[in-house]
Design an enzyme around this catalytic site. Structure first.
Site, PDB file in Angstrom:
ATOM      1  N   GLU A   1       0.974  -1.294  -0.187  1.00 46.66           N
ATOM      2  CA  GLU A   1      -0.063   0.043   0.033  1.00 46.66           C
ATOM      3  C   GLU A   1       0.992   1.269   0.023  1.00 46.66           C
ATOM      4  O   GLU A   1       1.765   1.212   0.544  1.00 46.66           O
ATOM      5  CB  GLU A   1      -0.998   0.053   1.314  1.00 46.66           C
ATOM      6  CG  GLU A   1      -2.005  -1.154   1.342  1.00 46.66           C
ATOM      7  CD  GLU A   1      -2.835  -1.187   2.432  1.00 46.66           C
ATOM      8  OE1 GLU A   1      -2.794  -0.319   3.271  1.00 46.66           O
ATOM      9  OE2 GLU A   1      -3.596  -2.286   2.597  1.00 46.66           O
TER      10      GLU A   1
ATOM     11  N   HIS B   1      -7.839   1.006   1.524  1.00 45.36           N
ATOM     12  CA  HIS B   1      -7.886   1.070   2.921  1.00 45.36           C
ATOM     13  C   HIS B   1      -8.642   1.855   3.942  1.00 45.36           C
ATOM     14  O   HIS B   1      -8.171   2.632   4.579  1.00 45.36           O
ATOM     15  CB  HIS B   1      -6.554   1.024   3.522  1.00 45.36           C
ATOM     16  CG  HIS B   1      -6.107   0.339   4.657  1.00 45.36           C
ATOM     17  ND1 HIS B   1      -5.126  -0.500   5.137  1.00 45.36           N
ATOM     18  CD2 HIS B   1      -6.853  -0.032   5.868  1.00 45.36           C
ATOM     19  CE1 HIS B   1      -5.037  -1.002   6.215  1.00 45.36           C
ATOM     20  NE2 HIS B   1      -6.421  -0.669   6.654  1.00 45.36           N
TER      21      HIS B   1
HETATM   22  P1  NAD Z   1     -10.659  -9.588  16.351  1.00 44.32           P
HETATM   23  O1  NAD Z   1      -9.259  -9.933  17.026  1.00 44.32           O
HETATM   24  O2  NAD Z   1     -11.518  -9.264  17.219  1.00 44.32           O
HETATM   25  O3  NAD Z   1     -10.804 -11.038  15.794  1.00 44.32           O
HETATM   26  C1  NAD Z   1      -9.947 -11.840  14.830  1.00 44.32           C
HETATM   27  C2  NAD Z   1     -10.413 -13.325  14.920  1.00 44.32           C
HETATM   28  O4  NAD Z   1      -9.501 -14.051  13.834  1.00 44.32           O
HETATM   29  C3  NAD Z   1     -10.274 -13.781  16.249  1.00 44.32           C
HETATM   30  O5  NAD Z   1     -11.553 -14.424  16.675  1.00 44.32           O
HETATM   31  C4  NAD Z   1      -8.999 -14.934  16.168  1.00 44.32           C
HETATM   32  O6  NAD Z   1      -9.286 -16.055  16.919  1.00 44.32           O
HETATM   33  C5  NAD Z   1      -9.399 -15.364  14.498  1.00 44.32           C
HETATM   34  N1  NAD Z   1      -8.397 -15.939  13.895  1.00 44.32           N
HETATM   35  C6  NAD Z   1      -6.934 -15.677  14.327  1.00 44.32           C
HETATM   36  N2  NAD Z   1      -6.182 -16.620  13.298  1.00 44.32           N
HETATM   37  C7  NAD Z   1      -7.158 -17.297  12.590  1.00 44.32           C
HETATM   38  C8  NAD Z   1      -6.724 -18.276  11.764  1.00 44.32           C
HETATM   39  N3  NAD Z   1      -5.861 -18.439  11.203  1.00 44.32           N
HETATM   40  N4  NAD Z   1      -8.191 -18.549  11.029  1.00 44.32           N
HETATM   41  C9  NAD Z   1      -9.272 -18.109  11.336  1.00 44.32           C
HETATM   42  N5  NAD Z   1      -9.643 -17.398  12.372  1.00 44.32           N
HETATM   43  C10 NAD Z   1      -8.341 -16.741  12.896  1.00 44.32           C
HETATM   44  O7  NAD Z   1     -10.257  -8.709  15.247  1.00 44.32           O
HETATM   45  P2  NAD Z   1     -11.114  -7.667  14.344  1.00 44.32           P
HETATM   46  O8  NAD Z   1     -11.316  -6.285  15.165  1.00 44.32           O
HETATM   47  O9  NAD Z   1     -12.233  -8.327  14.169  1.00 44.32           O
HETATM   48  O10 NAD Z   1     -10.195  -7.366  13.119  1.00 44.32           O
HETATM   49  C11 NAD Z   1      -9.993  -8.337  12.233  1.00 44.32           C
HETATM   50  C12 NAD Z   1      -8.941  -7.771  11.101  1.00 44.32           C
HETATM   51  O11 NAD Z   1      -9.538  -6.554  10.405  1.00 44.32           O
HETATM   52  C13 NAD Z   1      -7.526  -7.502  11.580  1.00 44.32           C
HETATM   53  O12 NAD Z   1      -6.633  -7.969  10.396  1.00 44.32           O
HETATM   54  C14 NAD Z   1      -7.433  -6.084  11.612  1.00 44.32           C
HETATM   55  O13 NAD Z   1      -6.037  -5.410  11.331  1.00 44.32           O
HETATM   56  C15 NAD Z   1      -8.363  -5.678  10.354  1.00 44.32           C
HETATM   57  N6  NAD Z   1      -8.882  -4.372  10.242  1.00 44.32           N
HETATM   58  C16 NAD Z   1      -9.080  -3.593   9.006  1.00 44.32           C
HETATM   59  C17 NAD Z   1      -9.442  -2.479   8.859  1.00 44.32           C
HETATM   60  C18 NAD Z   1      -9.516  -1.872   7.515  1.00 44.32           C
HETATM   61  O14 NAD Z   1      -9.388  -0.514   7.620  1.00 44.32           O
HETATM   62  N7  NAD Z   1      -9.816  -2.275   6.572  1.00 44.32           N
HETATM   63  C19 NAD Z   1      -9.705  -1.742  10.145  1.00 44.32           C
HETATM   64  C20 NAD Z   1      -9.982  -2.618  11.253  1.00 44.32           C
HETATM   65  C21 NAD Z   1      -9.456  -3.750  11.455  1.00 44.32           C
END
Ligand code: NAD
Length: 307
Positions: A263, A281
């Site tokens: 990015e 993003h």
């Molecule tokens: P979270 O920690 O609440 O949930 C993540 C889940 O993924 C957890 O339940 C965990 O057990 C599970 N997990 C981990 N490894 C795994 C695997 N190998 N297979 C299946 N499940 C698995 O996180 P969240 O707040 O829901 O955020 C999720 C993602 O979104 C993160 O990568 C975060 O960086 C991303 N995010 C992106 C943006 C954006 O601007 N696009 C904004 C916020 C968050």
């Protein structure tokens, strides 16, 4: 009040400055600061705050002799070297609450756009083409949505999608919230089953060694030919070359990406393809999410300082 000094390295919602200042903290607001400058002055600060632009590296942390807290006004912590922070006894905090609804709503919008190809229709009209015949879409109602990772965002998406009468399939590496499962009638599945059965696949896992290229060429080859992938988690979770090939060869139906291996994703070859939607993003880029995250971070910092 407190007399700690705070370095804010990225643009953040002004409410964060205000709350911290009201509590006596001294703020250096430097949203354009370079990595070299951070290395140079980080030792003067007790608290360092970033959003997405800045990466806090091992080199910076080694110099951060007075730092107590590194805060990310967002969810993912992959732009902070957490191992290095641990060895220096620095607390690393984030704000998971902010992005949950914002990202889930973005995914919903992307699914609807993929189903009706609204972005393609828009592009065509601007180029003088009326694609009414070509743009026969599908509906989300009754389709199978596979959600990989049922944390904050994955669950919020499940609830929103259920309201559109989608069938929700879920996979996580930890036990899935029972109340949520009941509410949306979740079908729990292993990853392979989820991939084989879903019309839409949305990824909500953190970027870890274990999730790097979680969706690779082999996994993509098991999906329905019409399946559509939505990735708003982190770019590294999907193998972009494999995705490009699958979309180009018609072995996948479409994709919507908000995050990329590199990015800004200017010049990304996925932009050549019509069945792809790309956003810069913007998952957490809403007024509500930014102000919520800023409030949460301010509260957390003050709580930690109070001890
Ligand atoms: P979270 O920690 O609440 O949930 C993540 C889940 O993924 C957890 O339940 C965990 O057990 C599970 N997990 C981990 N490894 C795994 C695997 N190998 N297979 C299946 N499940 C698995 O996180 P969240 O707040 O829901 O955020 C999720 C993602 O979104 C993160 O990568 C975060 O960086 C991303 N995010 C992106 C943006 C954006 O601007 N696009 C904004 C916020 C968050």
């Amino acid at each position: 009040g407190f007399d700690d000094s705070v370095l804010i390295c990225d643009e953040v919602d002004p409410i964060l400055n205000k709350i911290l200042q009201d509590n006596g903290l001294k703020i250096s607001y430097e949203p354009e600061i370079t990595p070299e400058q951070i290395v140079e002055k980080i030792s003067n600060f007790n608290i360092v705050i970033v959003r997405s632009r800045t990466t806090i590296t091992k080199e910076m942390i080694e110099k951060a002799d007075n730092c107590k807290i590194i805060a990310r006004v967002g969810v993912g912590l992959d732009n902070v070297d957490q191992e290095a922070a641990k060895t220096k006894n620095i607390r690393v905090i984030n704000a998971v609450e902010g992005a949950m609804n914002a990202v889930a709503e973005l995914v919903l919008g992307l699914m609807l756009s993929l189903a009706r190809q609204t972005t393609r229709g828009d592009r065509a009209i601007r180029n003088g083409q009326w694609l009414k015949k070509e743009l026969k879409g599908t509906e989300l109602r009754g389709k199978y949505l596979g959600i990989i990772g049922l944390g904050n965002i994955g669950k919020r998406l499940g609830r929103l999608a259920r309201a559109l009468n989608m069938n929700i399939i879920g996979y996580d590496v930890i036990p899935i919230d029972e109340e949520f499962s009941k509410e949306v009638g979740l079908m729990k599945a292993d990853l392979d089953t989820l991939l084989q059965s879903s019309d839409y696949i949305s990824i909500h896992v953190p970027l870890l060694d274990s999730t790097h290229h979680l969706l690779d060429a082999q996994k993509m080859s098991t999906m329905k030919k019409t399946a559509k992938i939505i990735n708003t988690s982190r770019g590294g979770v999907v193998d972009e070359d494999a995705l490009y090939n699958a979309l180009k060869n018609g072995t996948l139906g479409g994709a919507a990406l908000d995050v990329f291996e590199k990015e800004p994703a200017i010049g990304n070859k996925l932009a050549e393809l019509d069945n792809v939607i790309l956003t810069p993003h913007i998952g957490a880029q809403t007024k509500e999410a930014q102000s919520l995250a800023a409030n949460v971070i301010a509260e957390k910092i003050i709580q930690i300082l109070r001890g």
